[in-house]
Design a protein around this motif. Structure first.
Motif, PDB file in Angstrom:
ATOM      1  N   ASN A 119      -2.283   2.123  -4.972  1.00 14.73           N
ATOM      2  CA  ASN A 119      -3.336   3.123  -5.176  1.00 14.73           C
ATOM      3  C   ASN A 119      -3.287   3.794  -6.545  1.00 14.73           C
ATOM      4  OD1 ASN A 119      -4.501   2.792  -2.572  1.00 14.73           O
ATOM      5  ND2 ASN A 119      -2.796   3.942  -1.726  1.00 14.73           N
ATOM      6  N   PHE A 120      -2.780   3.097  -7.535  1.00 10.92           N
ATOM      7  CA  PHE A 120      -2.658   3.633  -8.889  1.00 10.92           C
ATOM      8  C   PHE A 120      -3.824   3.127  -9.732  1.00 10.92           C
ATOM      9  CE2 PHE A 120      -1.103   3.465 -13.282  1.00 10.92           C
ATOM     10  CZ  PHE A 120      -0.598   4.753 -13.440  1.00 10.92           C
ATOM     11  N   LYS A 121      -4.614   4.080 -10.256  1.00  9.41           N
ATOM     12  CA  LYS A 121      -5.789   3.768 -11.068  1.00  9.41           C
ATOM     13  C   LYS A 121      -6.664   2.742 -10.341  1.00  9.41           C
ATOM     14  CE  LYS A 121      -5.409   4.014 -15.581  1.00  9.41           C
ATOM     15  NZ  LYS A 121      -5.005   3.821 -16.956  1.00  9.41           N
ATOM     16  N   GLY A 122      -6.898   1.579 -10.903  1.00  2.00           N
ATOM     17  CA  GLY A 122      -7.775   0.602 -10.260  1.00  2.00           C
ATOM     18  C   GLY A 122      -7.086  -0.367  -9.319  1.00  2.00           C
ATOM     19  N   VAL A 123      -5.801  -0.163  -9.071  1.00  2.00           N
ATOM     20  CA  VAL A 123      -5.024  -1.112  -8.280  1.00  2.00           C
ATOM     21  C   VAL A 123      -4.768  -0.556  -6.879  1.00  2.00           C
ATOM     22  CG1 VAL A 123      -2.811  -2.307  -8.100  1.00  2.00           C
ATOM     23  CG2 VAL A 123      -3.889  -2.035 -10.330  1.00  2.00           C
ATOM     24  N   GLU A 124      -5.183  -1.320  -5.868  1.00  2.00           N
ATOM     25  CA  GLU A 124      -4.874  -0.924  -4.490  1.00  2.00           C
ATOM     26  C   GLU A 124      -3.433  -1.292  -4.155  1.00  2.00           C
ATOM     27  OE1 GLU A 124      -6.546  -1.396   0.050  1.00  2.00           O
ATOM     28  OE2 GLU A 124      -7.524  -2.499  -1.565  1.00  2.00           O
ATOM     29  N   GLN A 125      -3.066  -2.539  -4.335  1.00  2.00           N
ATOM     30  CA  GLN A 125      -1.703  -3.017  -4.101  1.00  2.00           C
ATOM     31  C   GLN A 125      -1.406  -4.152  -5.073  1.00  2.00           C
ATOM     32  OE1 GLN A 125       0.379  -1.413  -2.371  1.00  2.00           O
ATOM     33  NE2 GLN A 125       0.246  -1.741  -0.184  1.00  2.00           N
ATOM     34  N   ARG A 126      -0.273  -4.089  -5.735  1.00  2.00           N
ATOM     35  CA  ARG A 126       0.137  -5.189  -6.610  1.00  2.00           C
ATOM     36  C   ARG A 126       1.649  -5.147  -6.761  1.00  2.00           C
ATOM     37  NH1 ARG A 126      -3.385  -5.710 -11.364  1.00  2.00           N
ATOM     38  NH2 ARG A 126      -4.594  -6.802  -9.815  1.00  2.00           N
ATOM     39  N   SER A 127       2.237  -6.322  -6.789  1.00  4.16           N
ATOM     40  CA  SER A 127       3.663  -6.455  -7.016  1.00  4.16           C
ATOM     41  C   SER A 127       3.865  -7.512  -8.096  1.00  4.16           C
ATOM     42  CB  SER A 127       4.375  -6.863  -5.720  1.00  4.16           C
ATOM     43  OG  SER A 127       5.754  -6.989  -5.953  1.00  4.16           O
ATOM     44  N   ILE A 128       4.681  -7.190  -9.082  1.00  6.68           N
ATOM     45  CA  ILE A 128       4.944  -8.113 -10.184  1.00  6.68           C
ATOM     46  C   ILE A 128       6.442  -8.363 -10.238  1.00  6.68           C
ATOM     47  CG2 ILE A 128       4.855  -8.470 -12.680  1.00  6.68           C
ATOM     48  CD1 ILE A 128       2.449  -6.516 -12.678  1.00  6.68           C
TER      49      ILE A 128
END
Length: 121
Positions: free
Chosen positions: A13-22
């Motif tokens: 939920n950060f800026k334009g990202v709902e969920q992402r893992s790198i």
């Protein structure tokens, strides 16, 4: 001189990202067209470590927006960064939550701002 390597970055939920893992490797390239989130990844790293965006601003919007451009209410913003410094693993996590309170004598809740919490290891 210390050797620092990034292991993993998790964004919610950060800026334009709902969920992402790198998952970072020895060399990880971040490439893409304009508007695809490269700067958001840099901002997430700076925010979890220093409470700033990658341009050095301490006051910037971190919440995801809805289709009309308004902040999505009552979501938890979270960024977690795992890194290694000279063979020792470190975990940083910053969470932002809304602070809703019910004032004495009232039945409705009032938004009192955001609360950030930083966790280390």
């Amino acid at each position: 001189m210390k050797t620092i390597t990034f292991n993993q970055l998790k964004i919610s939920n950060f800026k334009g990202v709902e969920q992402r893992s790198i998952q970072f490797n020895h060399r990880t390239d971040l490439r893409g067209a304009n508007g695809t989130g490269k700067t958001t990844i840099a901002d997430a790293i700076w925010w979890v470590l220093f409470g700033k965006d990658s341009g050095g601003l301490t006051s910037f919007p971190v919440k995801r927006k809805d289709a009309t451009g308004e902040d999505i209410r009552e979501i938890i913003v979270e960024v977690e960064l795992s890194l290694n410094v000279d063979g020792m693993n470190h975990l940083f996590r910053r969470i932002q939550e809304e602070n809703w309170v019910t004032k004495r004598g009232s039945i409705s809740r009032v938004f009192e701002g955001n609360v950030q919490t930083l966790y280390y290891n």
